[in-house]
Design a protein around this motif. Sequence first.
Motif, PDB file in Angstrom:
ATOM      1  N   THR A  64      59.747  32.443 -84.274  1.00  0.00           N
ATOM      2  CA  THR A  64      60.831  33.198 -83.669  1.00  0.00           C
ATOM      3  C   THR A  64      62.028  33.152 -84.611  1.00  0.00           C
ATOM      4  O   THR A  64      62.059  32.361 -85.549  1.00  0.00           O
ATOM      5  CB  THR A  64      61.254  32.615 -82.308  1.00  0.00           C
ATOM      6  N   LEU A  65      63.017  33.995 -84.310  1.00  0.00           N
ATOM      7  CA  LEU A  65      64.211  34.065 -85.153  1.00  0.00           C
ATOM      8  C   LEU A  65      65.458  33.676 -84.362  1.00  0.00           C
ATOM      9  O   LEU A  65      65.545  33.926 -83.167  1.00  0.00           O
ATOM     10  CB  LEU A  65      64.396  35.488 -85.700  1.00  0.00           C
ATOM     11  N   PHE A  66      66.395  33.082 -85.075  1.00  0.00           N
ATOM     12  CA  PHE A  66      67.707  32.811 -84.509  1.00  0.00           C
ATOM     13  C   PHE A  66      68.739  32.983 -85.606  1.00  0.00           C
ATOM     14  O   PHE A  66      68.408  33.017 -86.793  1.00  0.00           O
ATOM     15  CB  PHE A  66      67.783  31.414 -83.876  1.00  0.00           C
ATOM     16  N   CYS A  67      70.000  33.122 -85.200  1.00  0.00           N
ATOM     17  CA  CYS A  67      71.089  33.349 -86.150  1.00  0.00           C
ATOM     18  C   CYS A  67      72.264  32.433 -85.857  1.00  0.00           C
ATOM     19  O   CYS A  67      72.420  31.937 -84.748  1.00  0.00           O
ATOM     20  CB  CYS A  67      71.599  34.786 -86.034  1.00  0.00           C
ATOM     21  N   ASP A  68      73.091  32.270 -86.890  1.00  0.00           N
ATOM     22  CA  ASP A  68      74.386  31.638 -86.728  1.00  0.00           C
ATOM     23  C   ASP A  68      75.299  32.130 -87.835  1.00  0.00           C
ATOM     24  O   ASP A  68      74.899  32.960 -88.666  1.00  0.00           O
ATOM     25  CB  ASP A  68      74.304  30.112 -86.668  1.00  0.00           C
ATOM     26  N   PHE A  69      76.541  31.642 -87.831  1.00  0.00           N
ATOM     27  CA  PHE A  69      77.523  32.059 -88.826  1.00  0.00           C
ATOM     28  C   PHE A  69      78.105  30.809 -89.475  1.00  0.00           C
ATOM     29  O   PHE A  69      78.789  30.011 -88.827  1.00  0.00           O
ATOM     30  CB  PHE A  69      78.636  32.876 -88.161  1.00  0.00           C
ATOM     31  N   ARG A  70      77.793  30.608 -90.754  1.00  0.00           N
ATOM     32  CA  ARG A  70      78.304  29.473 -91.507  1.00  0.00           C
ATOM     33  C   ARG A  70      78.714  29.962 -92.897  1.00  0.00           C
ATOM     34  O   ARG A  70      78.138  30.916 -93.425  1.00  0.00           O
ATOM     35  CB  ARG A  70      77.235  28.372 -91.672  1.00  0.00           C
ATOM     36  N   TYR A  71      79.685  29.309 -93.503  1.00  0.00           N
ATOM     37  CA  TYR A  71      80.103  29.631 -94.870  1.00  0.00           C
ATOM     38  C   TYR A  71      80.424  31.120 -95.045  1.00  0.00           C
ATOM     39  O   TYR A  71      80.062  31.740 -96.036  1.00  0.00           O
ATOM     40  CB  TYR A  71      79.035  29.193 -95.884  1.00  0.00           C
ATOM     41  N   ASN A  72      81.049  31.690 -94.017  1.00  0.00           N
ATOM     42  CA  ASN A  72      81.406  33.122 -94.016  1.00  0.00           C
ATOM     43  C   ASN A  72      80.204  34.039 -94.199  1.00  0.00           C
ATOM     44  O   ASN A  72      80.313  35.127 -94.759  1.00  0.00           O
ATOM     45  CB  ASN A  72      82.462  33.429 -95.093  1.00  0.00           C
TER      46      ASN A  72
ATOM     47  N   VAL B 227      76.351  35.391 -92.213  1.00  0.00           N
ATOM     48  CA  VAL B 227      75.398  35.398 -91.099  1.00  0.00           C
ATOM     49  C   VAL B 227      74.060  34.946 -91.643  1.00  0.00           C
ATOM     50  O   VAL B 227      73.536  35.532 -92.595  1.00  0.00           O
ATOM     51  CB  VAL B 227      75.249  36.806 -90.478  1.00  0.00           C
ATOM     52  N   PHE B 228      73.516  33.898 -91.063  1.00  0.00           N
ATOM     53  CA  PHE B 228      72.210  33.398 -91.468  1.00  0.00           C
ATOM     54  C   PHE B 228      71.179  33.727 -90.405  1.00  0.00           C
ATOM     55  O   PHE B 228      71.434  33.575 -89.211  1.00  0.00           O
ATOM     56  CB  PHE B 228      72.241  31.880 -91.688  1.00  0.00           C
TER      57      PHE B 228
END
Length: 189
Positions: A157-165, A167-168
């Motif tokens: 499955t996939l998930f996302c977050d926002f780090r180091y300016n 979107v991962f």
Amino acid sequence: MTKSTKKELAPDQSQELLMVLQTRFEKNKNRHENLEWTTIQTKLEINPEKLWSLNEMENTGGEPDVVSHDKKTDEFLFYDCATESPQGRRSYCYDQEALESRKKFKPENNALDVAAAMGISLLTEAEYKELQQLGNFDTKTSSWIKTPAAIRKLGGTLFCDFRYNTVFVYHNGADSYYAARGFRGVLRV
């Protein structure tokens, strides 16, 4: 007498939610430039089941707000705009198959079934990236996103977050769940 399964708010609840949504709409004009609240409110008032879904989004910490208007379908898109993944929708694995596959320490539920019960869909990767254009979301948490069937068929499955300016987009086993991972939804009205 049979119990009604109609998903509709009481009139006073509807008015209270509309006030919350209008206040958020006016406070965050950058999310929906060139849109008018009165048009959106009218659409919500004639679609009480959509207002019920927005209430579910609100009650689980999503802070739903209008982010765009689909001119082709004449639908307004509400996304969960809480700074972090909605608190009331964390610690779920991805879907029912994943939930059933866990032998120990099963989570309470799964993201896809909870979203469906709320009348919403998980954000896609494109929608998640669109949301991130409106602010910085999930800087301390992460959110499941709608996973393509080919990936899910292989157990991922996939998930996302926002780090180091940035979107991962990451992958994980569908049966995994974490206290800091929830899901963000979209509702089309």
